[in-house]
Write a protein that holds these residues in place. Structure first.
Motif, PDB file in Angstrom:
ATOM      1  N   PRO A 128     -16.347  55.012  70.399  1.00  0.00           N
ATOM      2  CA  PRO A 128     -16.746  56.272  69.775  1.00  0.00           C
ATOM      3  C   PRO A 128     -15.554  57.065  69.260  1.00  0.00           C
ATOM      4  CG  PRO A 128     -17.028  56.383  72.146  1.00  0.00           C
ATOM      5  CD  PRO A 128     -16.645  54.971  71.817  1.00  0.00           C
ATOM      6  N   MET A 129     -14.404  56.948  69.925  1.00  0.00           N
ATOM      7  CA  MET A 129     -13.193  57.648  69.509  1.00  0.00           C
ATOM      8  C   MET A 129     -11.991  56.765  69.804  1.00  0.00           C
ATOM      9  SD  MET A 129     -13.711  61.552  70.793  1.00  0.00           S
ATOM     10  CE  MET A 129     -11.997  61.860  70.518  1.00  0.00           C
ATOM     11  N   ASP A 130     -10.951  56.919  69.014  1.00  0.00           N
ATOM     12  CA  ASP A 130      -9.712  56.198  69.264  1.00  0.00           C
ATOM     13  C   ASP A 130      -9.049  56.827  70.486  1.00  0.00           C
ATOM     14  OD1 ASP A 130      -7.297  54.894  69.277  1.00  0.00           O
ATOM     15  OD2 ASP A 130      -6.835  55.298  67.183  1.00  0.00           O
ATOM     16  N   PRO A 131      -8.816  56.044  71.545  1.00  0.00           N
ATOM     17  CA  PRO A 131      -8.236  56.632  72.763  1.00  0.00           C
ATOM     18  C   PRO A 131      -6.812  57.149  72.562  1.00  0.00           C
ATOM     19  CG  PRO A 131      -8.348  54.249  72.965  1.00  0.00           C
ATOM     20  CD  PRO A 131      -9.065  54.617  71.697  1.00  0.00           C
ATOM     21  N   ARG A 132      -6.147  56.747  71.496  1.00  0.00           N
ATOM     22  CA  ARG A 132      -4.784  57.210  71.241  1.00  0.00           C
ATOM     23  C   ARG A 132      -4.749  58.535  70.485  1.00  0.00           C
ATOM     24  NH1 ARG A 132      -3.250  52.058  68.016  1.00  0.00           N
ATOM     25  NH2 ARG A 132      -5.326  52.598  67.361  1.00  0.00           N
ATOM     26  N   SER A 133      -5.898  58.996  69.973  1.00  0.00           N
ATOM     27  CA  SER A 133      -5.895  60.223  69.172  1.00  0.00           C
ATOM     28  C   SER A 133      -5.684  61.444  70.064  1.00  0.00           C
ATOM     29  CB  SER A 133      -7.202  60.360  68.392  1.00  0.00           C
ATOM     30  OG  SER A 133      -8.277  60.552  69.273  1.00  0.00           O
ATOM     31  N   PRO A 134      -4.974  62.442  69.535  1.00  0.00           N
ATOM     32  CA  PRO A 134      -4.747  63.652  70.334  1.00  0.00           C
ATOM     33  C   PRO A 134      -6.047  64.449  70.474  1.00  0.00           C
ATOM     34  CG  PRO A 134      -3.851  63.921  68.130  1.00  0.00           C
ATOM     35  CD  PRO A 134      -4.306  62.496  68.247  1.00  0.00           C
ATOM     36  N   ASP A 135      -6.073  65.341  71.448  1.00  0.00           N
ATOM     37  CA  ASP A 135      -7.269  66.154  71.693  1.00  0.00           C
ATOM     38  C   ASP A 135      -7.610  67.061  70.513  1.00  0.00           C
ATOM     39  OD1 ASP A 135      -7.566  65.010  74.183  1.00  0.00           O
ATOM     40  OD2 ASP A 135      -6.433  66.593  75.197  1.00  0.00           O
ATOM     41  N   ASP A 136      -6.589  67.501  69.786  1.00  0.00           N
ATOM     42  CA  ASP A 136      -6.816  68.407  68.657  1.00  0.00           C
ATOM     43  C   ASP A 136      -6.727  67.671  67.318  1.00  0.00           C
ATOM     44  OD1 ASP A 136      -4.110  67.905  68.789  1.00  0.00           O
ATOM     45  OD2 ASP A 136      -3.528  69.949  68.290  1.00  0.00           O
ATOM     46  N   ALA A 137      -7.196  66.427  67.260  1.00  0.00           N
ATOM     47  CA  ALA A 137      -7.073  65.601  66.066  1.00  0.00           C
ATOM     48  C   ALA A 137      -7.759  66.224  64.852  1.00  0.00           C
ATOM     49  CB  ALA A 137      -7.637  64.214  66.326  1.00  0.00           C
TER      50      ALA A 137
END
Length: 73
Positions: A34-43
């Motif tokens: 569902p989401m890239d686990p490497r993306s920051p929380d404020d992407a």
């Protein structure tokens, strides 16, 4: 994919063989996330800021026509 092939054609494949068969056809086997686990929380905030900078929305503009941006797959 395994369930689709089994339901439609009545055959089952070992996962290793299935991945190998896909690669031989130029395809890749991957699990959806569902989401890239490497993306920051404020992407999304970072994206919005960079997009506005790229479009020059931070600076005053005399243009009256809006910029239309589209993405294609």
């Amino acid at each position: 994919m395994h369930a689709l092939i089994e339901n439609r054609y009545g055959v089952t494949y070992h996962p290793t063989y299935f991945a190998r068969k896909l690669r031989s056809l130029g395809m890749h086997y991957a699990k959806p996330r569902p989401m890239d686990p490497r993306s920051p929380d404020d992407a999304e905030e970072v994206f919005a800021e960079r997009l506005s900078q790229a479009l020059g929305e931070d600076e005053a503009s005399d243009e009256e026509d809006p910029v239309i941006l589209g993405f294609f797959r």
